[in-house]
Design an enzyme around this catalytic site. Structure first.
Site, PDB file in Angstrom:
ATOM      1  CB  SER A   1      -2.150   7.378 -11.323  1.00  0.00           C
ATOM      2  OG  SER A   1      -1.216   8.254 -10.834  1.00  0.00           O
TER       3      SER A   1
ATOM      4  CE  LYS B   1      -0.769  14.042  -6.848  1.00  0.00           C
ATOM      5  NZ  LYS B   1      -1.118  13.950  -8.595  1.00  0.00           N
TER       6      LYS B   1
ATOM      7  CG  ASN C   1      -6.394  17.315 -12.752  1.00  0.00           C
ATOM      8  OD1 ASN C   1      -5.169  17.518 -12.634  1.00  0.00           O
ATOM      9  ND2 ASN C   1      -6.839  16.407 -13.442  1.00  0.00           N
TER      10      ASN C   1
ATOM     11  CG  LEU D   1       2.956  15.422 -12.799  1.00  0.00           C
ATOM     12  CD1 LEU D   1       4.341  15.063 -13.658  1.00  0.00           C
ATOM     13  CD2 LEU D   1       1.856  14.058 -12.659  1.00  0.00           C
TER      14      LEU D   1
ATOM     15  CB  CYS E   1       0.694  14.377 -16.973  1.00  0.00           C
ATOM     16  SG  CYS E   1      -0.060  15.522 -16.001  1.00  0.00           S
TER      17      CYS E   1
ATOM     18  CB  ILE F   1      -7.883   8.099 -22.226  1.00  0.00           C
ATOM     19  CG1 ILE F   1      -9.327   8.346 -21.643  1.00  0.00           C
ATOM     20  CG2 ILE F   1      -8.083   7.241 -23.514  1.00  0.00           C
ATOM     21  CD1 ILE F   1     -10.245   9.462 -22.225  1.00  0.00           C
ATOM     22  CG  ASN F   2      -3.470  11.075 -18.151  1.00  0.00           C
ATOM     23  OD1 ASN F   2      -4.285  11.900 -17.342  1.00  0.00           O
ATOM     24  ND2 ASN F   2      -2.164  10.938 -17.810  1.00  0.00           N
TER      25      ASN F   2
HETATM   26  C1  LIG Z   1      -7.115  15.526  -9.625  1.00  0.00           C
HETATM   27  C2  LIG Z   1      -6.583  14.592 -10.818  1.00  0.00           C
HETATM   28  C3  LIG Z   1      -5.273  14.115 -10.556  1.00  0.00           C
HETATM   29  C4  LIG Z   1      -4.508  13.375 -11.387  1.00  0.00           C
HETATM   30  N1  LIG Z   1      -3.315  12.830 -11.570  1.00  0.00           N
HETATM   31  C5  LIG Z   1      -2.819  11.964 -12.192  1.00  0.00           C
HETATM   32  C6  LIG Z   1      -1.515  11.583 -11.959  1.00  0.00           C
HETATM   33  O1  LIG Z   1      -0.579  12.050 -11.135  1.00  0.00           O
HETATM   34  N2  LIG Z   1      -0.886  10.435 -13.019  1.00  0.00           N
HETATM   35  C7  LIG Z   1      -1.515  10.171 -13.875  1.00  0.00           C
HETATM   36  O2  LIG Z   1      -1.143   9.224 -14.619  1.00  0.00           O
HETATM   37  N3  LIG Z   1      -2.848  10.366 -14.014  1.00  0.00           N
HETATM   38  C8  LIG Z   1      -3.573  11.363 -13.262  1.00  0.00           C
HETATM   39  N4  LIG Z   1      -4.826  11.745 -13.324  1.00  0.00           N
HETATM   40  C9  LIG Z   1      -5.465  11.331 -14.493  1.00  0.00           C
HETATM   41  C10 LIG Z   1      -6.452   9.991 -14.100  1.00  0.00           C
HETATM   42  O3  LIG Z   1      -5.641   9.026 -13.429  1.00  0.00           O
HETATM   43  C11 LIG Z   1      -7.520   9.566 -14.995  1.00  0.00           C
HETATM   44  O4  LIG Z   1      -6.625   8.976 -16.252  1.00  0.00           O
HETATM   45  C12 LIG Z   1      -8.420  10.405 -15.597  1.00  0.00           C
HETATM   46  O5  LIG Z   1      -8.776  11.388 -14.492  1.00  0.00           O
HETATM   47  C13 LIG Z   1      -9.550  10.009 -16.430  1.00  0.00           C
HETATM   48  O6  LIG Z   1     -10.300   9.258 -15.289  1.00  0.00           O
HETATM   49  P1  LIG Z   1     -11.702   9.560 -14.627  1.00  0.00           P
HETATM   50  O7  LIG Z   1     -12.579  10.386 -15.724  1.00  0.00           O
HETATM   51  O8  LIG Z   1     -12.219   8.388 -13.891  1.00  0.00           O
HETATM   52  O9  LIG Z   1     -11.408  10.721 -13.624  1.00  0.00           O
HETATM   53  C14 LIG Z   1      -5.429  12.726 -12.403  1.00  0.00           C
HETATM   54  C15 LIG Z   1      -6.734  13.017 -12.660  1.00  0.00           C
HETATM   55  C16 LIG Z   1      -7.259  13.869 -11.529  1.00  0.00           C
HETATM   56  C17 LIG Z   1      -8.797  14.381 -11.616  1.00  0.00           C
END
Ligand SMILES: Cc1cc2nc3c(=O)[nH]c(=O)nc-3n(C[C@H](O)[C@H](O)[C@H](O)COP(=O)(O)O)c2cc1C
Ligand SMILES: Cc1cc2nc3c(=O)[nH]c(=O)nc-3n(C[C@H](O)[C@H](O)[C@H](O)COP(=O)(O)OP(=O)(O)OC[C@H]3O[C@@H](n4cnc5c(N)ncnc54)[C@H](O)[C@@H]3O)c2cc1C
Ligand SMILES: Cc1cc2nc3c(=O)[nH]c(=O)nc-3n(C[C@H](O)[C@H](O)[C@H](O)COP(=O)(O)OP(=O)(O)OC[C@H]3O[C@@H](n4cnc5c(N)ncnc54)[C@H](O)[C@@H]3O)c2cc1C
Ligand SMILES: Cc1cc2nc3c(=O)[nH]c(=O)nc-3n(C[C@H](O)[C@H](O)[C@H](O)COP(=O)(O)O)c2cc1C
Ligand code: FES
Ligand code: FES
Lengths: 317, 263, 317, 263
Positions: free
Chosen positions: C32, C56, C80, C84, C142, C203-204
């Site tokens: 997401s 998203k 980041n 939202l 978040c 994880i988030n």
């Molecule tokens: C730019 C950006 C925007 C994100 N927006 C959301 C979001 O709207 N909702 C959510 O649950 N996670 C959001 N995330 C978290 C990601 O879904 C994910 O959990 C996190 O980036 C870890 O994974 P990664 O290391 O592969 O990026 C966001 C991450 C990034 C980098």
């Protein structure tokens, strides 16, 4: 290992910082567990140039530590699970204190216990002998031992009680070392401050795991270990900045520091001094480079004292 | 030990995935005490890979040191892309050496895979001192060998598939030669599985054996306690500070076979 | 963007995984917030090859998001603080659902609310229209919004209540997305499971901060943001492995995945599927490469089904 | 837009810390719509730096695209170390273009620092279409300029220290030329401080102005919402989905001066 020579000493920025009643020549220290007992690499680093040495965590009795494998590299970081391998407090007093008498740099002893009584006992033993130690860093945040350690680090009340008891028995610096593996690091820092700590240091390592896809094996004997190195710099900076918003006592910043710029960033976030950990493994003399580049940074940005950085980050909001 | 910015003199492929690199590194070369020691190489100037990579010294001489390395992951791949004239930062020499042989003992040198690097170094020392010896080198197949099979000169190759030298492991020649000579000392470096069998063999036949072991290293100089291995029959060591574990970077990489515990 | 062609399809390992009552073609999903609404980069990725798209975070009403600067690169990662930014649920229904009808890949809607009522309202709105959505991922973690979000993510009771209420109103998948910024992620996962969640995802992002030493400025408007990318892979792996020791429901692994090997590591640790986040920014089609290299990995390690990986890491202890 | 592995044709220094790189990249070149667009360059194959780096297209032609870049940090340093023949992975072309001039308007092209890349691109278009125009390029000092000061050809350089061209900022020549011509349109790219002054000037004198702005980019294609900037007087945009913020990578980088809000 020559000292800074680019300009005359006299016009160089002042690097001195104060924590509690102690004045440090500079804010660049080495982190516990990443510089041994400070005596391992004399050919590679002039320890007397360091702001302070924080020695490896000492427990009441010697500990063999965890079985291998204990370390593994990860993207821009590493995981360790040494398990507090150390010589124990008696041998520390006997073998190491005499060596520290000969250093001009300040030495801080890092202590780990399995319960409050053990921390007290260690400090009582240390206080009963004369030494040049200027203080104790209290490890309440090691992720690599089953008993003790972490239990304090995640709990405000325990942190307060422990700090209070130790405060009663020593006038030396008490620095509580905080864990990032908690929902709210600030409230634990506040507990330490209210209970009389001279400073807090943040952060210890972040809980992590590594698996080798080729062999299907966990890379670390204990599975979970502590993540350190540049990868966690953002986590350390956030912790320091948050703590600085709420605490009066100095904060010592730790996590992923490899350069003078990193040091400046931590100080801008609110740190009064920093500790360098993982970077020592790449180059045991890296702290000397860091001190030099910090000096250069201060001079180039027209600051006459490193203290001008503390907490002075500009924010948008 | 010292950190030195060393210039690469040569860097070339010897066999499948096996390369040799030679450094102009006067300070480290001068410090080398003997076969078994290693250096820690900084393979990159960024921090994606924070740790140096340990590599045995395969030979050393006036101002120069060489290594023999196998392409394993990113860092060794990057090494292979370096060109003569490029610089690399080295830390060394580190660790202990194979201990000197008695004049009346007969050395059998055994290398498995890239474990042959320190073994070659030891062979040069034997040759230099005119000490009669045997060298046995094992590998999976002919492609991984770059040394000639010269049984007449007491150089024996083995391969798992028999594509060069004897088919099988180093144990074939080892048993034959060790048991037909007296006062043998074994010097070995290679994969853990190989060292384990050699250890059993040596203990069973009451033969002296010195084994060079590997361990994941963080610092190479005793700071991190990361390179610990199990050890038995040893006394508390001043550098490792421990009974049960030994730090390979300062107490090793060479151990008496009786001291090592392979689990 | 051609599908895997190295061997005949018939002898390739089976990539299918099941979560709740849903069967997924493969375990590689997009995370997401890192793939927009799934419609942004049609030239660069064939979304129909993905195991699933998680869209998203959607809130009850449109949100503009946080002021810039919103992102910055860090060692092997990025921070980041988008805040939202999203189009709100009405527009999601009107503009996006029709598009999703045309996809053959599965779509999961990520939802964020400021209180329990808001989550309920959104899901009620979604349930009242027909759609191909197969489930909801509930963002309770978040780090970039002041109100809501985090409060649930750190509290077991709130997690349980929220999960229970949502379970009552939908039969579609409920996936609770967990935060790593807590003292004990496992107990929150357990609460979600007991309250009826079909799966948890972890994880988030990890709370982090970045400062530019040259300018003395914070790099992010809100100061703190969420750290993601390879830097946090060890943190995600530890969370998934810990959750797997205690949970019966499937775990979806997230954090720093950029390759087929990373996917295998997460599955060995206990994940049934994974989500790819930050890596999409480098290459919006990277998930296709990941699927191919995962297939290759399975074939080379003689596994006929990807499910053979789940939780099968070999450990020393 | 497409991802293409492009071979470097040339890579050379133009001025202090300013380099030019030319790529053999047929697919991207074919797609370019005009001056203002940019590409996202993967400067490394490891993950220390996960993000690509955005660079304006400074010129394009049959199968080729070039950029002009300034050494800023690690990634641009690494670009400068690449040699002709090396490959880089490019993503592009991205973003919008400066919109076409009316036949009766007089273009004034303004570049500050490396902001001159898209401006040069626009100049080539003017030259190609035989459109009379003025170009003004600002920099700190002579060392940073690599274009000749040719006031007679309507190319004006400015420097902060007067070491070449006019002393001062681009505003000197701009005010003079803009106010002595009618139906002027300003096209500008450069540091935010410069764009801010140009915006005020344009609004005060009711002059059309198109500004190309920079923003920190995560993806370059609308996935991350990271590149948002404040925007006013705009309607909800289909790609950005927002009123208050605009995504530079998809709605920009070129905006009407009236739309941008510099805070
Ligand atoms: C730019 C950006 C925007 C994100 N927006 C959301 C979001 O709207 N909702 C959510 O649950 N996670 C959001 N995330 C978290 C990601 O879904 C994910 O959990 C996190 O980036 C870890 O994974 P990664 O290391 O592969 O990026 C966001 C991450 C990034 C980098
Ligand atoms: C004392 C000693 C001497 C060695 N001598 C040689 C030699 O002469 N020739 C040779 O080819 N190899 C030698 N090695 C092994 C060599 O260090 C690894 O092959 C190399 O580090 C792999 O790095 P990589 O980035 O290419 O692989 P990676 O993909 O990083 O790792 C592959 C494997 O290499 C090993 N490894 C990675 N990092 C380290 C580290 N910091 N310390 C120890 N092992 C690591 C691990 O087993 C890992 O699973 C020696 C190791 C030790 C401890
Ligand atoms: C649409 C657009 C067009 C551009 N065109 C050009 C050009 O033609 N020539 C030129 O020299 N530069 C151009 N830039 C700026 C260029 O992208 C940065 O100078 C470059 O990314 C610096 O990378 P670095 O690793 O060397 O520096 P770093 O040390 O990483 O960063 C230095 C500064 O560069 C900027 N930067 C870093 N990463 C990014 C990113 N992912 N997105 C945006 N900015 C970033 C930030 O301001 C940062 O503070 C453009 C930027 C944008 C958004
Ligand atoms: C190998 C290793 C051993 C460590 N041992 C200890 C220790 O004994 N006591 C302690 O308080 N912290 C210990 N730490 C944590 C460090 O002191 C430091 O908090 C952490 O590594 C983060 O800093 P860095 O990113 O600069 O390494 C250890 C870290 C490493 C990498
Ligand atoms: S490698 Fe660090 S102690 Fe041996
Ligand atoms: S850079 Fe990612 S949306 Fe614009």
């Amino acid at each position: 290992m020559a000292p800074f020579t680019m300009r005359e000493k006299s016009i160089l920025a002042d690097l001195k910082v104060t924590i509690g009643k102690e004045l440090f020549e500079n804010p660049v220290w080495v982190a516990s567990g990443t510089f041994g007992y400070g005596t391992e690499a004399p050919e590679l680093v002039d320890v007397d140039r360091l702001g302070a040495i924080v020695t490896k965590s000492i427990t009441r009795h010697p500990r063999e530590g965890n079985p291998p494998p204990r370390i593994v590299e990860t993207p821009s970081g590493m995981i360790n699970s040494i398990g507090l391998a150390n010589i124990g407090v008696e041998k520390y007093i006997k073998d190491l204190l005499p060596i520290y008498e000969g250093l001009s740099t300040k030495v801080i002893m890092n202590i780990a216990g399995t319960d409050i009584q053990e921390y007290i006992e260690i400090i009582e033993m240390m206080e009963s002998v004369s030494s040049v130690l200027i203080g104790y860093e209290i490890n309440i945040s090691c992720p690599n031992v089953k008993k003790g350690g972490m239990e304090f680090g995640v709990d405000c009340d325990m942190t307060a009680i422990l700090t209070e008891k130790l405060r009663d028995i020593t006038e030396r610096l008490i620095i509580m070392k905080l864990s990032p593996n908690v929902s709210d690091i600030v409230s634990i820092g506040v507990s330490a401050e209210n209970a009389g700590a001279d400073a807090v240091s943040a952060i210890n390592t972040v809980v992590g795991m590594s698996i080798n896809a080729k062999t299907g094996m966990s890379d670390i004997y204990t599975n979970y270990g502590g993540l350190s190195g540049p990868a966690i710099k953002p986590v350390g900076l956030a912790a320091v900045h948050k703590l600085h918003q709420k605490l009066e006592i100095p904060i010592i910043g730790i996590g992923g520091i490899v350069s003078g710029e990193d040091t400046a960033e931590y100080m801008l976030a609110g740190a009064t001094a920093v500790q360098v950990g993982t970077a020592n493994f790449r180059n045991p003399g890296i702290t000397e480079n860091i001190i030099d580049s910090l000096t250069l940074y201060l001079n180039e940005s027209n600051r006459s004292s490193v203290t001008e950085l503390i907490g002075k980050v500009h924010t948008y909001s | 030990m010292i950190i030195e910015r060393a210039q690469i003199i040569t860097n070339r492929k010897l066999a499948k995935d096996i390369w040799k690199m030679k450094f102009d590194t006067p300070k480290i070369a001068k410090d080398v005490k003997g076969a078994g020691q290693f250096i820690e190489i900084l393979t990159t100037d960024h921090w994606q890979h924070p740790l140096r990579r340990p590599m045995s010294i395969a030979s050393f001489g006036e101002g120069v040191v060489s290594i023999i390395y196998k392409l394993f992951g990113e860092s060794t791949l990057r090494l292979s892309q370096k060109r003569p004239g490029d610089f690399l930062e080295l830390l060394g020499p580190l660790g202990n050496t194979f201990s000197e042989w008695n004049n009346d003992s007969y050395p059998i040198l055994i290398g498995g895979g890239v474990g042959l690097a320190p073994i070659l170094n030891l062979k040069y020392a034997c040759d230099h001192h005119n000490i009669e010896h045997t060298m046995i080198i094992g590998a999976k197949n002919a492609e991984e060998h770059f040394i000639r099979n010269e049984p007449n000169n007491q150089i024996f190759l083995t391969t798992d598939d028999g594509s060069i030298g004897e088919k099988g492991t180093v144990m074939g020649p080892l048993e034959r030669i060790a048991l037909s000579n007296t006062n043998v000392t074994i010097y070995a470096c290679g994969p853990t599985a190989m060292l384990k069998v050699i250890k059993s063999f040596a203990l069973d036949h009451n033969i002296q054996a010195q084994l060079s072991v590997e361990s994941y290293m963080g610092c190479g100089v005793g700071l991190c306690q990361g390179c610990a291995i199990h050890r038995k029959n040893s006394t508390i060591n001043d550098r490792s500070y421990h009974e049960k574990y030994s730090l390979v970077c300062v107490d090793g990489p060479v151990y008496d076979a009786r001291e090592i515990y392979f689990g």
